[in-house]
Design an enzyme around this catalytic site. Structure first.
Site, PDB file in Angstrom:
ATOM      1  N   GLU A  62       3.997  -5.298   7.309  1.00 48.85           N
ATOM      2  CA  GLU A  62       3.197  -4.169   7.804  1.00 48.85           C
ATOM      3  C   GLU A  62       3.477  -3.820   9.265  1.00 48.85           C
ATOM      4  O   GLU A  62       3.428  -2.651   9.653  1.00 48.85           O
ATOM      5  CB  GLU A  62       1.698  -4.458   7.642  1.00 48.85           C
ATOM      6  N   GLU A  95      -0.523  -9.268  -0.989  1.00 44.39           N
ATOM      7  CA  GLU A  95      -1.977  -9.509  -0.917  1.00 44.39           C
ATOM      8  C   GLU A  95      -2.585  -9.560  -2.323  1.00 44.39           C
ATOM      9  O   GLU A  95      -3.466 -10.366  -2.601  1.00 44.39           O
ATOM     10  CB  GLU A  95      -2.626  -8.440  -0.037  1.00 44.39           C
ATOM     11  N   ALA A 143       0.866  -1.181   0.000  1.00 44.06           N
ATOM     12  CA  ALA A 143       0.000   0.000   0.000  1.00 44.06           C
ATOM     13  C   ALA A 143       0.902   1.230   0.000  1.00 44.06           C
ATOM     14  O   ALA A 143       2.036   1.189   0.498  1.00 44.06           O
ATOM     15  CB  ALA A 143      -0.872  -0.007   1.247  1.00 44.06           C
ATOM     16  N   GLY A 196       0.618  -5.031   0.725  1.00 45.74           N
ATOM     17  CA  GLY A 196      -0.499  -5.087  -0.224  1.00 45.74           C
ATOM     18  C   GLY A 196      -0.105  -5.710  -1.562  1.00 45.74           C
ATOM     19  O   GLY A 196      -0.966  -6.210  -2.292  1.00 45.74           O
TER      20      GLY A 196
HETATM   21  N1  CAA Z   1       4.596   3.193  -0.593  1.00 39.72           N
HETATM   22  C1  CAA Z   1       5.010   4.342  -1.129  1.00 39.72           C
HETATM   23  N2  CAA Z   1       6.227   4.509  -1.669  1.00 39.72           N
HETATM   24  C2  CAA Z   1       7.057   3.444  -1.658  1.00 39.72           C
HETATM   25  C3  CAA Z   1       6.683   2.215  -1.102  1.00 39.72           C
HETATM   26  C4  CAA Z   1       5.384   2.099  -0.565  1.00 39.72           C
HETATM   27  N3  CAA Z   1       4.912   0.956  -0.063  1.00 39.72           N
HETATM   28  N4  CAA Z   1       7.733   1.358  -1.223  1.00 39.72           N
HETATM   29  C5  CAA Z   1       8.716   2.047  -1.821  1.00 39.72           C
HETATM   30  N5  CAA Z   1       8.320   3.308  -2.085  1.00 39.72           N
HETATM   31  C6  CAA Z   1       9.055   4.394  -2.703  1.00 39.72           C
HETATM   32  C7  CAA Z   1      10.118   4.943  -1.751  1.00 39.72           C
HETATM   33  O1  CAA Z   1       9.559   5.882  -0.856  1.00 39.72           O
HETATM   34  C8  CAA Z   1      11.079   5.555  -2.731  1.00 39.72           C
HETATM   35  O2  CAA Z   1      10.576   6.809  -3.149  1.00 39.72           O
HETATM   36  P1  CAA Z   1      11.573   8.080  -3.319  1.00 39.72           P
HETATM   37  O3  CAA Z   1      12.523   7.669  -4.409  1.00 39.72           O
HETATM   38  O4  CAA Z   1      10.627   9.186  -3.725  1.00 39.72           O
HETATM   39  O5  CAA Z   1      12.242   8.269  -2.000  1.00 39.72           O
HETATM   40  C9  CAA Z   1      11.034   4.615  -3.936  1.00 39.72           C
HETATM   41  O6  CAA Z   1       9.804   3.889  -3.800  1.00 39.72           O
HETATM   42  C10 CAA Z   1      12.158   3.627  -3.942  1.00 39.72           C
HETATM   43  O7  CAA Z   1      12.173   2.960  -2.680  1.00 39.72           O
HETATM   44  P2  CAA Z   1      13.507   2.798  -1.792  1.00 39.72           P
HETATM   45  O8  CAA Z   1      14.410   3.960  -1.989  1.00 39.72           O
HETATM   46  O9  CAA Z   1      13.071   2.490  -0.396  1.00 39.72           O
HETATM   47  O10 CAA Z   1      14.150   1.525  -2.509  1.00 39.72           O
HETATM   48  P3  CAA Z   1      15.040   0.371  -1.843  1.00 39.72           P
HETATM   49  O11 CAA Z   1      15.507  -0.468  -2.987  1.00 39.72           O
HETATM   50  O12 CAA Z   1      16.040   0.939  -0.931  1.00 39.72           O
HETATM   51  O13 CAA Z   1      14.010  -0.480  -0.950  1.00 39.72           O
HETATM   52  C11 CAA Z   1      11.947  -1.635  -0.476  1.00 39.72           C
HETATM   53  C12 CAA Z   1      12.954  -1.169  -1.544  1.00 39.72           C
HETATM   54  C13 CAA Z   1      12.580  -2.710   0.415  1.00 39.72           C
HETATM   55  C14 CAA Z   1      10.758  -2.219  -1.222  1.00 39.72           C
HETATM   56  C15 CAA Z   1      11.522  -0.443   0.414  1.00 39.72           C
HETATM   57  O14 CAA Z   1      11.106   0.615  -0.448  1.00 39.72           O
HETATM   58  C16 CAA Z   1      10.392  -0.752   1.355  1.00 39.72           C
HETATM   59  O15 CAA Z   1      10.622  -1.335   2.411  1.00 39.72           O
HETATM   60  N6  CAA Z   1       9.177  -0.331   1.000  1.00 39.72           N
HETATM   61  C17 CAA Z   1       8.009  -0.479   1.869  1.00 39.72           C
HETATM   62  C18 CAA Z   1       7.516  -1.923   1.961  1.00 39.72           C
HETATM   63  C19 CAA Z   1       6.366  -2.014   2.920  1.00 39.72           C
HETATM   64  O16 CAA Z   1       6.470  -1.748   4.099  1.00 39.72           O
HETATM   65  N7  CAA Z   1       5.198  -2.438   2.404  1.00 39.72           N
HETATM   66  C20 CAA Z   1       3.985  -2.565   3.184  1.00 39.72           C
HETATM   67  C21 CAA Z   1       3.164  -1.315   3.052  1.00 39.72           C
HETATM   68  S1  CAA Z   1       1.794  -1.274   4.147  1.00 39.72           S
HETATM   69  C22 CAA Z   1       0.593  -2.216   3.381  1.00 39.72           C
HETATM   70  O17 CAA Z   1       0.779  -2.771   2.333  1.00 39.72           O
HETATM   71  C23 CAA Z   1      -0.712  -2.224   4.139  1.00 39.72           C
HETATM   72  C24 CAA Z   1      -1.720  -3.197   3.704  1.00 39.72           C
HETATM   73  O18 CAA Z   1      -1.637  -4.392   3.916  1.00 39.72           O
HETATM   74  C25 CAA Z   1      -2.946  -2.751   3.092  1.00 39.72           C
END
Ligand code: CAA
Length: 260
Positions: free
Chosen positions: A134, A114, A66, A111
């Site tokens: 999450e 999911e 998400a 998500g």
């Molecule tokens: N939402 C919004 N933006 C995201 C994102 C997310 N879930 N995941 C990555 N991005 C964005 C980052 O903010 C970044 O943007 P900027 O360049 O503008 O800073 C860009 O994508 C690249 O990401 P990273 O610089 O972090 O890239 P990385 O290679 O270092 O790491 C990653 C990759 C491990 C996927 C890391 O981005 C990460 O941990 N992302 C979040 C994963 C997460 O926690 N997902 C669960 C979300 S909550 C959910 O899904 C709720 C639900 O069940 C409904």
């Protein structure tokens, strides 16, 4: 509806839906969820389509979850709407009458996993990483992950993944039964297209009925599930496809199914 955040490509009766927000790791915000719901609702009624592939744009991510930036602005009321919309989008994938295959090309988190779990099965690249992280954010999976993952791999493994936020490499995801096949990155889409094409040659009504019976039965006791199967089986005998399939077998030729 025209799509801003997904690409829809249709070729040889196979639709490919690509989540297309590469800069944000294809994260799912309300607009993307609405588009997913809309495209799957349309695909389900499209007689020309035999199978659907879901993948992510770029080389790094399938879908990283998400949209965290969008969630950071949400009130509890907004979150309720976001949760409902996420469920509606995942349900549209899950209940699509076509076989839906996830081609997981990279990070498949929260998500994103999911979404992949709402597909019928998952092929993944050797580079894929899958998890429900999450709780790192103070959240828990809210778009079906607690239910679909536990049903797929069992409660113990699902709880371990969800409580610890541990991200699995693709081999472990394969051993857990989350991923059906591990592919070289450059062969992922061709492998998924090959299985989609193979499924596409089969009787479409039979495949759709099998999908429905498997879904309905998985929430029932074995006996109740068997009743569903028994009730649906004769429906095949109402189709031209069954006549064609049986005739083709007896005439020793490939069947030409029409989906009716
Ligand atoms: N939402 C919004 N933006 C995201 C994102 C997310 N879930 N995941 C990555 N991005 C964005 C980052 O903010 C970044 O943007 P900027 O360049 O503008 O800073 C860009 O994508 C690249 O990401 P990273 O610089 O972090 O890239 P990385 O290679 O270092 O790491 C990653 C990759 C491990 C996927 C890391 O981005 C990460 O941990 N992302 C979040 C994963 C997460 O926690 N997902 C669960 C979300 S909550 C959910 O899904 C709720 C639900 O069940 C409904």
């Amino acid at each position: 509806m025209s799509y801003q955040n997904i690409l829809l490509q249709i070729q040889d009766a196979i639709a490919t839906v690509t989540i297309n927000r590469e800069k944000a790791m294809n994260a799912l915000n309300p607009d993307v969820l609405r588009e997913i719901k809309d495209v799957f609702t349309n695909l389900t009624g499209n007689q020309e389509i035999r199978a659907v592939i879901v993948t992510g744009a770029g080389e790094k991510a399938f879908v990283a979850g998400a949209d965290i930036a969008a969630m950071s602005q949400m009130t509890p009321q907004d979150a309720q709407e976001f949760g409902k919309l996420g469920h509606a989008a995942m349900d549209a994938v899950d209940q699509c009458a076509k076989p839906v295959i996830a081609a997981v090309n990279g990070f498949c988190l929260g998500g994103g996993l999911e979404l992949a779990l709402a597909c019928d099965f998952i092929y993944a690249s050797e580079k894929a990483k899958l998890g429900l992280p999450e709780v790192n954010l103070g959240l828990f999976p809210g778009w079906g992950g607690t239910q679909r993952l536990a049903r797929l791999i069992g409660k113990g493994r699902a709880k371990e993944m969800i409580f610890s936020a541990r991200i699995l490499g693709v081999q472990e995801a394969y051993e857990f039964g989350i991923v059906n096949k591990v592919c070289k990155p450059e062969e992922l889409l061709s492998s998924v297209r090959a299985v989609a094409a193979e499924i596409g040659k089969k009787g479409p009504v039979a495949v759709a009925l099998a999908k429905r019976v498997i879904h309905e039965g998985s929430d029932l006791s074995l006996l109740q599930g068997l009743v569903k199967e028994r009730e649906s089986f004769p429906k095949c005998f109402e189709t031209e496809d069954l006549k064609e399939g049986l005739a083709a077998f007896l005439e020793k030729r490939p069947a030409q199914f029409k989906g009716k």
